[in-house]
Design a protein around this motif. Sequence first.
Motif, short mmCIF file in Angstrom:
data_model
loop_
_atom_site.label_atom_id
_atom_site.label_comp_id
_atom_site.label_asym_id
_atom_site.label_seq_id
_atom_site.Cartn_x
_atom_site.Cartn_y
_atom_site.Cartn_z
N ILE A 89 0.93 -1.27 -0.07
CA ILE A 89 -0.14 -0.02 0.12
C ILE A 89 0.88 1.18 -0.07
CG2 ILE A 89 -1.68 1.21 1.21
CD1 ILE A 89 -2.83 -1.28 0.16
N PHE A 90 0.66 2.18 -1.16
CA PHE A 90 1.29 3.53 -0.84
C PHE A 90 -0.20 4.32 -0.67
CE2 PHE A 90 4.69 1.54 -2.94
CZ PHE A 90 5.88 2.35 -2.56
N ASP A 91 -0.35 5.12 0.34
CA ASP A 91 -1.46 6.01 0.63
C ASP A 91 -0.72 7.45 0.85
OD1 ASP A 91 -3.61 6.91 1.28
OD2 ASP A 91 -3.65 6.35 3.42
N SER A 92 -1.40 8.38 0.20
CA SER A 92 -0.80 9.92 0.29
C SER A 92 0.48 9.95 0.04
CB SER A 92 -1.32 10.39 1.61
OG SER A 92 -1.08 11.92 1.64
N HIS A 93 0.99 9.30 -0.98
CA HIS A 93 2.52 9.28 -1.36
C HIS A 93 3.04 10.63 -1.91
CE1 HIS A 93 6.23 7.26 -1.60
NE2 HIS A 93 6.55 7.52 -2.63
N GLY A 94 3.93 11.22 -1.11
CA GLY A 94 4.30 12.50 -1.72
C GLY A 94 3.79 13.83 -0.87
N LYS A 95 2.99 13.26 -0.03
CA LYS A 95 2.29 14.42 1.02
C LYS A 95 2.02 13.76 2.25
CE LYS A 95 -0.56 16.57 -2.84
NZ LYS A 95 -1.66 16.90 -3.16
N GLN A 96 2.69 14.47 3.20
CA GLN A 96 2.84 13.79 4.74
C GLN A 96 1.27 14.01 5.06
OE1 GLN A 96 5.46 15.79 7.34
NE2 GLN A 96 7.21 14.30 6.39
N VAL A 97 0.92 13.29 5.95
CA VAL A 97 -0.26 13.24 6.65
C VAL A 97 -0.03 13.63 8.08
CG1 VAL A 97 -1.08 11.51 5.13
CG2 VAL A 97 -0.31 10.75 7.26
N VAL A 98 -1.40 13.70 8.53
CA VAL A 98 -1.67 13.83 10.10
C VAL A 98 -2.21 12.57 10.65
CG1 VAL A 98 -1.83 16.36 10.18
CG2 VAL A 98 -3.89 15.07 9.97
N PRO A 99 -2.06 12.15 11.48
CA PRO A 99 -0.96 12.65 12.70
C PRO A 99 0.25 12.74 12.20
CG PRO A 99 -1.56 10.69 13.53
CD PRO A 99 -2.51 10.90 12.42
N LYS A 100 1.10 13.68 12.80
CA LYS A 100 2.34 13.85 12.13
C LYS A 100 3.42 12.72 12.46
CE LYS A 100 6.54 15.43 11.06
NZ LYS A 100 6.99 15.49 9.51
N SER A 101 3.19 12.15 13.66
CA SER A 101 3.63 11.06 14.19
C SER A 101 2.71 9.95 14.56
CB SER A 101 4.77 11.04 15.49
OG SER A 101 5.14 10.13 16.05
N LEU A 102 2.88 8.66 14.05
CA LEU A 102 1.84 7.59 14.15
C LEU A 102 2.02 7.18 15.66
CD1 LEU A 102 -0.54 5.70 13.64
CD2 LEU A 102 1.41 4.19 12.57
N TYR A 103 3.45 6.89 16.19
CA TYR A 103 3.71 6.22 17.38
C TYR A 103 3.21 7.40 18.43
CZ TYR A 103 6.46 4.97 21.47
OH TYR A 103 6.75 4.59 22.51
N LEU A 104 3.54 8.32 18.35
CA LEU A 104 3.14 9.48 19.39
C LEU A 104 1.68 9.62 19.56
CD1 LEU A 104 6.14 12.33 18.90
CD2 LEU A 104 5.78 10.33 20.65
N ALA A 105 1.01 9.66 18.23
CA ALA A 105 -0.39 9.65 18.39
C ALA A 105 -1.15 8.75 19.08
CB ALA A 105 -0.88 10.07 16.91
N GLN A 106 -0.65 7.44 18.71
CA GLN A 106 -1.11 6.10 19.60
C GLN A 106 -0.73 6.20 21.11
OE1 GLN A 106 0.78 3.39 16.76
NE2 GLN A 106 -0.96 2.88 16.07
N LEU A 107 0.55 6.72 21.29
CA LEU A 107 1.15 6.71 22.66
C LEU A 107 -0.04 7.78 23.46
CD1 LEU A 107 2.90 5.73 24.79
CD2 LEU A 107 4.38 7.82 24.19
N LYS A 108 -0.22 8.89 22.86
CA LYS A 108 -1.20 9.79 23.51
C LYS A 108 -2.37 9.30 23.69
CE LYS A 108 -3.05 14.64 23.10
NZ LYS A 108 -2.98 15.88 22.11
N GLU A 109 -3.01 8.60 22.72
CA GLU A 109 -4.38 7.94 23.05
C GLU A 109 -4.29 7.04 23.95
OE1 GLU A 109 -7.46 7.57 19.34
OE2 GLU A 109 -6.96 5.82 19.79
N ARG A 110 -3.39 6.36 24.00
CA ARG A 110 -3.56 5.28 25.01
C ARG A 110 -3.14 5.59 26.59
NH1 ARG A 110 0.27 1.32 26.97
NH2 ARG A 110 2.07 2.03 25.46
N LEU A 111 -2.33 6.61 26.65
CA LEU A 111 -1.73 6.72 27.82
C LEU A 111 -1.81 8.46 28.21
CD1 LEU A 111 1.52 4.64 28.19
CD2 LEU A 111 -0.80 4.04 29.06
#
Length: 517
Positions: free
Chosen positions: A485-507
């Motif tokens: 899968i290539f999704d939104s290739h060439g354009k950054q997406v939000v959340p900027k960081s997947l790891y930090l967004a997942q961490l914030k949602e969990r903890l």
Amino acid sequence: MYHLRFILLLEVLIPTCLFPQSEWVRIGSNHQLIYKTSDKGDKIMDFSHAGYRGGGVAIPDIPVKKIINRISGISDYTNLIQEAIDEVSALPLIEGFRGTVLLAPGKYPCSRAITISEDGVVLRGSGTHSKESVIVMQGDKHTAIVLNNEISRGTGNRLGTVDTNKFSYKIADDYISAGASSFTVENALGLASGDNIEICKPVTEKWIQFMQMDNLVRDGKPQTWIKAGSYIITERQISAVDGNRITLTVPLADSYDSRFTDDNTTLVVANNVKRLKNAGVENLQIVSPDQAVNHVEALYYALNIQGEDCWARDIDCIETMESVRIGGRRITLERVNVIRKALHAGSSKPAEFAPNGGQVLVKDCSVEGDNIWFVAVGAGQTGPIVFLNCKFKGNGRIEGHQRWSTGMLFDNCILPDGGIDFKNRGSMGSGHGWGTAWSVAWNCEAKIYVNQLPPGTYNWVIGSTGERLRLPRPFDKEGLLPEGIFDSHGKQVVPKSLYLAQLKERLGEDAITSILY
């Protein structure tokens, strides 16, 4: 780090509708993450459990109990440093820690490995600058610093065999999706919250054929990808038992399909794992003589961490080869930098980061060098394995190196002249075959991506920039393999960081602050 923090702040202040979003993980109207699933329920896993103490926990600052100073006339400090570590290792454990050995500024020639083998011990230097604390490697082949108690061999995520003397619990589900956190066993009697378990996925001829790994040939000789009759073993911990339904503390990084396992996926209790815990190395430089040789001839390696809830931070590794090796689980590396000017010789390349463990977080780290693997993950490793905000300079590559590693995330990593490969290595090496599945490159910048689609699975490149390269299986003359899968290739997406967004949602927000973002 500050650039990433600024963008995270913008995400809070500006409506998410103004930014591109991925269809696979997006931010909903209630600011919660929404995951797209496959027809079978597979999804991108929650990577936020990677790191020390399972993610979102600050690395502690352990008080100094012993100081080592430079002494005139000493040409080898190995014994002096090791004796200090052994002395601190004999102190009582207080809340999981014994104390820190501090190296005063200066150069410390060492001819053998410095080893931490007791829980709660830290080796700390006075800084990474060349005028501060420097381990100067000399003598015979060795690793500069080893964290390992040598007890828990043959445990954790791996390809291996199952001990038939252990009682096993049969998993009842016909299909467990990648990213799932729960499943059903036929009878959960005897299982409890807190149990450490190993989930044993059989490797069958049927699955090997489905993966198109039954026809590997090199130099006219058949190659074996993964031997039928072996198991892909994943270590997890139980968070809850409800009847026969088991919930895990950490999601699964792979799928489990009874059609290809002969309906024989099982779990065993593994509460006797006794890894080294709460040990670390920090704030120093490791310097090797130049090694312009093939990696099989290398003499000097930097770090080998085999433990649980251990760390390395603020370490510069100069001219070491196959520099950082990791095993065990819940390991954090931060600001560990590998710098190699001596050009490696040969087509078979060294791996400067080899994160062969579970729940591994590598953040704000870097590698500089050519003709190397920046990162290579070995056989049978299951994530989450996360590289966050790392930089790689040179013509090296990142990849799941061989034999089915799953659940890697490269999050905001930069490789201006290098590549990220989620691919089939075919008969390369010794029949390395499919290297990785269920892995993600999120908002990365690379020169080239080879993103391929193993049968029955996904790999994702999302919000990233760089050339897409399609390839056949190595040594095959034709037939480009399907793309992942290539999704939104060439354009950054939000959340900027997947790891930090997942961490914030969990903890919550405090977890982000705890890891210095």
